[in-house]
Scaffold this motif. Structure first.
Motif, PDB file in Angstrom:
ATOM      1  N   THR A  32      -2.032 -13.261  -0.427  1.00  0.00           N
ATOM      2  CA  THR A  32      -1.390 -13.649   0.822  1.00  0.00           C
ATOM      3  C   THR A  32      -0.664 -12.428   1.370  1.00  0.00           C
ATOM      4  O   THR A  32      -0.084 -11.649   0.610  1.00  0.00           O
ATOM      5  N   VAL A  33      -0.721 -12.244   2.678  1.00  0.00           N
ATOM      6  CA  VAL A  33      -0.028 -11.125   3.306  1.00  0.00           C
ATOM      7  C   VAL A  33       0.922 -11.647   4.371  1.00  0.00           C
ATOM      8  O   VAL A  33       0.563 -12.518   5.162  1.00  0.00           O
ATOM      9  N   GLY A  34       2.110 -11.112   4.356  1.00  0.00           N
ATOM     10  CA  GLY A  34       3.109 -11.518   5.336  1.00  0.00           C
ATOM     11  C   GLY A  34       3.690 -10.332   6.083  1.00  0.00           C
ATOM     12  O   GLY A  34       3.609  -9.186   5.622  1.00  0.00           O
ATOM     13  N   TRP A  35       4.228 -10.626   7.242  1.00  0.00           N
ATOM     14  CA  TRP A  35       5.004  -9.658   8.009  1.00  0.00           C
ATOM     15  C   TRP A  35       6.444 -10.174   8.084  1.00  0.00           C
ATOM     16  O   TRP A  35       6.670 -11.352   8.374  1.00  0.00           O
ATOM     17  N   PHE A  36       7.375  -9.278   7.838  1.00  0.00           N
ATOM     18  CA  PHE A  36       8.787  -9.569   7.978  1.00  0.00           C
ATOM     19  C   PHE A  36       9.405  -8.505   8.884  1.00  0.00           C
ATOM     20  O   PHE A  36       8.819  -7.442   9.089  1.00  0.00           O
ATOM     21  N   ARG A  37      10.564  -8.789   9.388  1.00  0.00           N
ATOM     22  CA  ARG A  37      11.269  -7.795  10.185  1.00  0.00           C
ATOM     23  C   ARG A  37      12.751  -7.819   9.867  1.00  0.00           C
ATOM     24  O   ARG A  37      13.279  -8.835   9.426  1.00  0.00           O
ATOM     25  N   GLN A  38      13.394  -6.696  10.098  1.00  0.00           N
ATOM     26  CA  GLN A  38      14.824  -6.602   9.852  1.00  0.00           C
ATOM     27  C   GLN A  38      15.464  -5.748  10.928  1.00  0.00           C
ATOM     28  O   GLN A  38      15.104  -4.575  11.093  1.00  0.00           O
ATOM     29  N   ALA A  39      16.388  -6.359  11.647  1.00  0.00           N
ATOM     30  CA  ALA A  39      17.163  -5.646  12.651  1.00  0.00           C
ATOM     31  C   ALA A  39      18.468  -5.168  12.022  1.00  0.00           C
ATOM     32  O   ALA A  39      18.919  -5.732  11.020  1.00  0.00           O
ATOM     33  N   PRO A  40      19.101  -4.145  12.601  1.00  0.00           N
ATOM     34  CA  PRO A  40      20.354  -3.631  12.041  1.00  0.00           C
ATOM     35  C   PRO A  40      21.408  -4.726  11.913  1.00  0.00           C
ATOM     36  O   PRO A  40      21.644  -5.492  12.847  1.00  0.00           O
ATOM     37  N   GLY A  41      21.995  -4.827  10.731  1.00  0.00           N
ATOM     38  CA  GLY A  41      23.053  -5.796  10.503  1.00  0.00           C
ATOM     39  C   GLY A  41      22.583  -7.218  10.294  1.00  0.00           C
ATOM     40  O   GLY A  41      23.403  -8.132  10.189  1.00  0.00           O
ATOM     41  N   ALA A  96       3.885  -7.235   3.595  1.00  0.00           N
ATOM     42  CA  ALA A  96       4.071  -7.531   2.183  1.00  0.00           C
ATOM     43  C   ALA A  96       2.876  -8.328   1.681  1.00  0.00           C
ATOM     44  O   ALA A  96       2.251  -9.064   2.446  1.00  0.00           O
ATOM     45  N   ALA A  97       2.579  -8.167   0.404  1.00  0.00           N
ATOM     46  CA  ALA A  97       1.447  -8.882  -0.180  1.00  0.00           C
ATOM     47  C   ALA A  97       1.859  -9.494  -1.507  1.00  0.00           C
ATOM     48  O   ALA A  97       2.680  -8.936  -2.245  1.00  0.00           O
ATOM     49  N   GLY A  98       1.270 -10.637  -1.814  1.00  0.00           N
ATOM     50  CA  GLY A  98       1.604 -11.284  -3.069  1.00  0.00           C
ATOM     51  C   GLY A  98       0.571 -12.330  -3.440  1.00  0.00           C
ATOM     52  O   GLY A  98      -0.169 -12.816  -2.581  1.00  0.00           O
ATOM     53  N   SER A  99       0.577 -12.676  -4.727  1.00  0.00           N
ATOM     54  CA  SER A  99      -0.375 -13.672  -5.227  1.00  0.00           C
ATOM     55  C   SER A  99       0.319 -14.897  -5.809  1.00  0.00           C
ATOM     56  O   SER A  99      -0.342 -15.794  -6.316  1.00  0.00           O
ATOM     57  N   ARG A 100       1.635 -14.956  -5.709  1.00  0.00           N
ATOM     58  CA  ARG A 100       2.355 -16.100  -6.260  1.00  0.00           C
ATOM     59  C   ARG A 100       2.258 -17.295  -5.333  1.00  0.00           C
ATOM     60  O   ARG A 100       2.174 -17.145  -4.114  1.00  0.00           O
ATOM     61  N   SER A 101       2.340 -18.458  -5.882  1.00  0.00           N
ATOM     62  CA  SER A 101       2.492 -19.647  -5.055  1.00  0.00           C
ATOM     63  C   SER A 101       3.968 -19.750  -4.669  1.00  0.00           C
ATOM     64  O   SER A 101       4.839 -19.250  -5.382  1.00  0.00           O
ATOM     65  N   GLY A 102       4.228 -20.337  -3.551  1.00  0.00           N
ATOM     66  CA  GLY A 102       5.602 -20.443  -3.103  1.00  0.00           C
ATOM     67  C   GLY A 102       5.690 -20.440  -1.599  1.00  0.00           C
ATOM     68  O   GLY A 102       4.679 -20.462  -0.894  1.00  0.00           O
ATOM     69  N   GLY A 114       5.282  -2.640   2.110  1.00  0.00           N
ATOM     70  CA  GLY A 114       5.077  -1.372   2.777  1.00  0.00           C
ATOM     71  C   GLY A 114       6.401  -0.763   3.193  1.00  0.00           C
ATOM     72  O   GLY A 114       7.465  -1.357   3.015  1.00  0.00           O
ATOM     73  N   GLN A 115       6.350   0.398   3.819  1.00  0.00           N
ATOM     74  CA  GLN A 115       7.557   1.153   4.116  1.00  0.00           C
ATOM     75  C   GLN A 115       8.219   0.775   5.429  1.00  0.00           C
ATOM     76  O   GLN A 115       9.333   1.171   5.674  1.00  0.00           O
ATOM     77  N   GLY A 116       7.560   0.010   6.267  1.00  0.00           N
ATOM     78  CA  GLY A 116       8.147  -0.418   7.526  1.00  0.00           C
ATOM     79  C   GLY A 116       7.775   0.474   8.695  1.00  0.00           C
ATOM     80  O   GLY A 116       7.569   1.677   8.543  1.00  0.00           O
ATOM     81  N   THR A 117       7.690  -0.142   9.865  1.00  0.00           N
ATOM     82  CA  THR A 117       7.428   0.583  11.101  1.00  0.00           C
ATOM     83  C   THR A 117       8.375   0.051  12.175  1.00  0.00           C
ATOM     84  O   THR A 117       8.568  -1.159  12.297  1.00  0.00           O
ATOM     85  N   GLN A 118       8.962   0.958  12.935  1.00  0.00           N
ATOM     86  CA  GLN A 118       9.980   0.580  13.918  1.00  0.00           C
ATOM     87  C   GLN A 118       9.341   0.081  15.207  1.00  0.00           C
ATOM     88  O   GLN A 118       8.456   0.742  15.768  1.00  0.00           O
ATOM     89  N   VAL A 119       9.808  -1.065  15.673  1.00  0.00           N
ATOM     90  CA  VAL A 119       9.421  -1.604  16.976  1.00  0.00           C
ATOM     91  C   VAL A 119      10.680  -1.704  17.826  1.00  0.00           C
ATOM     92  O   VAL A 119      11.661  -2.320  17.403  1.00  0.00           O
ATOM     93  N   THR A 120      10.631  -1.102  18.994  1.00  0.00           N
ATOM     94  CA  THR A 120      11.764  -1.150  19.912  1.00  0.00           C
ATOM     95  C   THR A 120      11.285  -1.659  21.258  1.00  0.00           C
ATOM     96  O   THR A 120      10.359  -1.096  21.842  1.00  0.00           O
TER      97      THR A 120
END
Length: 123
Positions: A32-41, A96-102, A114-120
């Motif tokens: 399974t592959v997911g996308w996550f994002r993180q903004a400052p703070g 992100a990638a993983g094989s666990r159920s959940g 992965g290392q992340g890519t900036q979107v503005t």
């Protein structure tokens, strides 16, 4: 599995970007592959996920109807098409990638990042 996210950049409100996640490793097509994002703070936020076959997708409420996740297992690639971008979409995006159920919405479900890519998104 090693992941490399790319495709971020600066875009105006209402514009589009396509993020790519390139993976190494023969087992990638089983994850399974997911996308996550993180903004400052802010905490890391679930954006989208796709099953190993590509047949099942899930989206965070804030991006439903605007973002589309897809994958090409023959190329070891996962994509995130982002349309109708808003300033609140500004963040560093991680695949992100993983094989666990959940719960696909939980970062704990994923083993590799992965290392992340900036979107503005500018208004």
């Amino acid at each position: 599995v090693q992941l490399q996210a790319s495709g971020g950049g600066l875009v105006q409100v209402g514009g589009s970007l396509r993020l790519s996640c390139a993976a190494s490793g023969r087992a990638f097509s089983t994850y399974t592959v997911g996308w996550f994002r993180q903004a400052p703070g802010k905490e890391r936020e679930f954006v989208a996920a796709v099953s190993w076959s590509g047949g099942i997708t899930r989206y965070g409420d804030s991006v439903k109807g605007r973002f589309t996740i897809s994958r090409d297992n023959a190329k070891n690639m996962v994509y995130l098409q982002m349309d109708s971008l808003k300033p609140e979409d500004t963040a560093v995006y991680y695949c992100a990638a993983g094989s666990r159920s959940g719960d696909w919405r939980s970062p704990d479900t994923y083993d590799y990042w992965g290392q992340g890519t900036q979107v503005t998104v500018s208004s």
